[in-house]
Design a protein around this motif. Structure first.
Motif, PDB file in Angstrom:
ATOM      1  N   PHE A  55       0.862  -1.172   0.000  1.00 48.10           N
ATOM      2  CA  PHE A  55       0.000   0.000   0.000  1.00 48.10           C
ATOM      3  C   PHE A  55       0.908   1.234   0.000  1.00 48.10           C
ATOM      4  O   PHE A  55       2.011   1.202   0.558  1.00 48.10           O
ATOM      5  CB  PHE A  55      -0.901   0.029   1.240  1.00 48.10           C
ATOM      6  N   ASP A  56       0.435   2.314  -0.609  1.00 49.49           N
ATOM      7  CA  ASP A  56       1.270   3.513  -0.644  1.00 49.49           C
ATOM      8  C   ASP A  56       1.040   4.367   0.606  1.00 49.49           C
ATOM      9  O   ASP A  56       0.227   4.057   1.467  1.00 49.49           O
ATOM     10  CB  ASP A  56       1.050   4.313  -1.930  1.00 49.49           C
ATOM     11  N   ASP A  57       1.797   5.461   0.680  1.00 46.81           N
ATOM     12  CA  ASP A  57       1.736   6.366   1.835  1.00 46.81           C
ATOM     13  C   ASP A  57       0.319   6.830   2.151  1.00 46.81           C
ATOM     14  O   ASP A  57      -0.037   6.998   3.310  1.00 46.81           O
ATOM     15  CB  ASP A  57       2.586   7.616   1.556  1.00 46.81           C
ATOM     16  N   ARG A 108      10.752  -1.244  17.429  1.00 46.84           N
ATOM     17  CA  ARG A 108      11.074   0.033  16.782  1.00 46.84           C
ATOM     18  C   ARG A 108       9.828   0.627  16.135  1.00 46.84           C
ATOM     19  O   ARG A 108       9.001  -0.100  15.576  1.00 46.84           O
ATOM     20  CB  ARG A 108      12.159  -0.169  15.711  1.00 46.84           C
ATOM     21  N   TRP A 109       9.704   1.938  16.220  1.00 46.26           N
ATOM     22  CA  TRP A 109       8.601   2.659  15.585  1.00 46.26           C
ATOM     23  C   TRP A 109       9.059   3.174  14.225  1.00 46.26           C
ATOM     24  O   TRP A 109      10.162   3.710  14.092  1.00 46.26           O
ATOM     25  CB  TRP A 109       8.166   3.825  16.461  1.00 46.26           C
ATOM     26  N   ALA A 110       8.215   2.994  13.211  1.00 41.46           N
ATOM     27  CA  ALA A 110       8.530   3.433  11.852  1.00 41.46           C
ATOM     28  C   ALA A 110       8.055   4.882  11.674  1.00 41.46           C
ATOM     29  O   ALA A 110       6.912   5.124  11.293  1.00 41.46           O
ATOM     30  CB  ALA A 110       7.867   2.518  10.836  1.00 41.46           C
ATOM     31  N   TYR A 111       8.927   5.836  11.949  1.00 42.94           N
ATOM     32  CA  TYR A 111       8.534   7.243  11.912  1.00 42.94           C
ATOM     33  C   TYR A 111       8.225   7.724  10.497  1.00 42.94           C
ATOM     34  O   TYR A 111       7.451   8.664  10.318  1.00 42.94           O
ATOM     35  CB  TYR A 111       9.625   8.116  12.546  1.00 42.94           C
ATOM     36  N   ASP A 112       8.807   7.088   9.502  1.00 44.17           N
ATOM     37  CA  ASP A 112       8.503   7.455   8.121  1.00 44.17           C
ATOM     38  C   ASP A 112       7.287   6.685   7.600  1.00 44.17           C
ATOM     39  O   ASP A 112       6.891   6.850   6.448  1.00 44.17           O
ATOM     40  CB  ASP A 112       9.712   7.175   7.226  1.00 44.17           C
ATOM     41  N   GLY A 113       6.687   5.841   8.427  1.00 44.92           N
ATOM     42  CA  GLY A 113       5.552   5.047   7.980  1.00 44.92           C
ATOM     43  C   GLY A 113       5.993   3.859   7.151  1.00 44.92           C
ATOM     44  O   GLY A 113       7.044   3.252   7.398  1.00 44.92           O
ATOM     45  N   ILE A 114       5.204   3.528   6.140  1.00 43.63           N
ATOM     46  CA  ILE A 114       5.473   2.337   5.338  1.00 43.63           C
ATOM     47  C   ILE A 114       6.824   2.421   4.644  1.00 43.63           C
ATOM     48  O   ILE A 114       7.460   1.399   4.344  1.00 43.63           O
ATOM     49  CB  ILE A 114       4.327   2.114   4.319  1.00 43.63           C
ATOM     50  N   GLN A 126      10.657   5.254  -2.657  1.00 40.78           N
ATOM     51  CA  GLN A 126       9.824   5.923  -3.661  1.00 40.78           C
ATOM     52  C   GLN A 126       8.711   5.013  -4.177  1.00 40.78           C
ATOM     53  O   GLN A 126       7.721   5.498  -4.731  1.00 40.78           O
ATOM     54  CB  GLN A 126      10.688   6.411  -4.825  1.00 40.78           C
ATOM     55  N   ALA A 127       8.856   3.719  -3.990  1.00 44.49           N
ATOM     56  CA  ALA A 127       7.828   2.784  -4.449  1.00 44.49           C
ATOM     57  C   ALA A 127       6.506   2.982  -3.722  1.00 44.49           C
ATOM     58  O   ALA A 127       5.454   2.564  -4.221  1.00 44.49           O
ATOM     59  CB  ALA A 127       8.316   1.340  -4.261  1.00 44.49           C
ATOM     60  N   LYS A 220       6.287  10.445   6.074  1.00 44.29           N
ATOM     61  CA  LYS A 220       6.098  10.243   4.629  1.00 44.29           C
ATOM     62  C   LYS A 220       7.122  10.993   3.779  1.00 44.29           C
ATOM     63  O   LYS A 220       6.785  11.750   2.879  1.00 44.29           O
ATOM     64  CB  LYS A 220       4.681  10.654   4.219  1.00 44.29           C
ATOM     65  N   GLY A 221       8.388  10.778   4.082  1.00 40.37           N
ATOM     66  CA  GLY A 221       9.440  11.324   3.231  1.00 40.37           C
ATOM     67  C   GLY A 221       9.725  12.790   3.413  1.00 40.37           C
ATOM     68  O   GLY A 221      10.206  13.444   2.479  1.00 40.37           O
ATOM     69  N   VAL A 222       9.486  13.324   4.601  1.00 38.25           N
ATOM     70  CA  VAL A 222       9.681  14.756   4.809  1.00 38.25           C
ATOM     71  C   VAL A 222      11.119  15.192   4.513  1.00 38.25           C
ATOM     72  O   VAL A 222      11.354  16.275   3.980  1.00 38.25           O
ATOM     73  CB  VAL A 222       9.267  15.158   6.243  1.00 38.25           C
ATOM     74  N   THR A 223      12.100  14.340   4.827  1.00 45.01           N
ATOM     75  CA  THR A 223      13.493  14.728   4.578  1.00 45.01           C
ATOM     76  C   THR A 223      13.815  14.767   3.090  1.00 45.01           C
ATOM     77  O   THR A 223      14.727  15.482   2.672  1.00 45.01           O
ATOM     78  CB  THR A 223      14.459  13.763   5.288  1.00 45.01           C
TER      79      THR A 223
END
Length: 321
Positions: A55-57, A108-114, A126-127, A220-223
């Motif tokens: 699934f995407d962001d 661990r927590w996934a701060y960037d999400g998926i 990017q996928a 979601k890729g803020v950096t």
């Protein structure tokens, strides 16, 4: 599809990906609070949900990666079933509880999400990127104030000191807005304290052109896009440490202490009430065979995991000890 989630299991260097909808994200907390043995038995029943697609962001509301080889659990959840004001506390309790029921594992927590799960497998983030249009308005409808719980805390430091703004439900994630955020903040949003802990906070130091960001919701890729969204600004990520923002404000805003007690009790109650144990159901004259046949809410796969009364009671006791 309802609330959509991905699961990943890594064994002997190979991974299996699952994608589940139908509101699965609303049960992610207690599904895995049971501990690794039962959770893996359950996942092994999900043949119909095996996939090669993420699934995407935008779509993914939670995910869990279980690396059996390295005894690592990586996860995130939007915790949509929890009242907004209790999300930070509940998520803190979730990590505390998993540290007990998954003893000996790295949690661990996934701060960037998926994106963090994709990267863990050595794949390209990017996928799964599905990004909002650049620099959206802070409030889509133009309304910038309400008396509801604060979702995002924005603090701004300049030569005159520091001031804090509480953004309520309906606000865009402020780090997506870019520097125009400074023109959209409203004096009606000024706060000196929050009744409940927000889900994220953004601190802006105008003279240094430096930002600090903490969050329990996916970034979601803020950096990856920060230099475009905030040209000339540096960004420091603070994970979930809202204390960094409070300290940067020099006392201009206060946040409440985390209350683990109620949140641990709430998680334990959800696990005890919602994880189906066949012996318990039969003792209450439930037609288990009919439930398997109908398979409402995917209960057949949970029953197939064969969690025992003792196994459930042990997990509940560890959470509320």
């Amino acid at each position: 599809m309802g609330s959509r989630v991905n699961y990943v299991v890594i064994r002997k260097g190979r991974h299996q990906l699952y994608a589940q909808g139908g509101g699965a994200g609303y049960g992610l907390d207690y599904h895995f609070a049971i501990g690794p043995a039962a959770a893996l038995r359950w996942l092994d029943q999900l043949d119909n949900y095996r996939t090669n697609e993420w699934f995407d962001d935008l779509a993914c509301e939670g995910a869990v990666l279980i690396d059996v080889d390295h005894r690592t659990l990586l996860m995130f959840s939007l915790l949509g079933h929890v009242a907004l004001g209790g999300r930070y506390d509940y998520r803190a309790a979730l990590l505390e509880a998993y540290g007990r029921t998954w003893a000996g594992w790295k949690i661990r927590w996934a701060y960037d999400g998926i994106g963090d799960l994709v990267a863990y497998l050595g794949q390209d983030r990017q996928a799964v990127r599905e990004r909002m249009p650049a620099r959206p308005a802070l409030y889509e409808d133009g309304e910038g104030w309400s008396d509801g719980p604060i979702e995002f805390l924005v603090s701004v430091r300049d030569d005159a000191g520091c001031r804090a703004y509480g953004l309520t439900e309906g606000a865009q994630r402020p780090w997506l807005v870019g520097p125009q955020l400074l023109t959209e903040l409203d004096d009606r949003q000024l706060v000196s304290s929050c009744r409940t802990t927000p889900t994220a906070g953004l601190h802006l130091d105008l003279s240094a052109r430096r930002a600090g960001l903490w969050s329990i919701i996916p970034l979601k890729g803020v950096t990856e896009t920060w230099s475009v969204d905030w040209p000339g600004w540096d960004l420091e990520l603070w994970a979930d440490d809202y204390g960094q923002q409070v300290n940067s404000c020099s006392g201009a805003v206060r946040l409440p202490a985390v209350d683990l007690a109620w949140a641990l009790a709430a998680l334990a109650k959800r696990l005890d009430n919602y994880w189906p144990v066949e012996e318990h159901l039969r003792a209450n004259d439930v037609d288990v065979d009919r439930m398997r046949e109908l398979n409402l809410g995917g209960i057949a796969t949970h029953l197939a995991a064969r969690v025992t009364p003792s196994e459930l009671a042990t997990a509940v006791a560890k959470i509320i000890r």
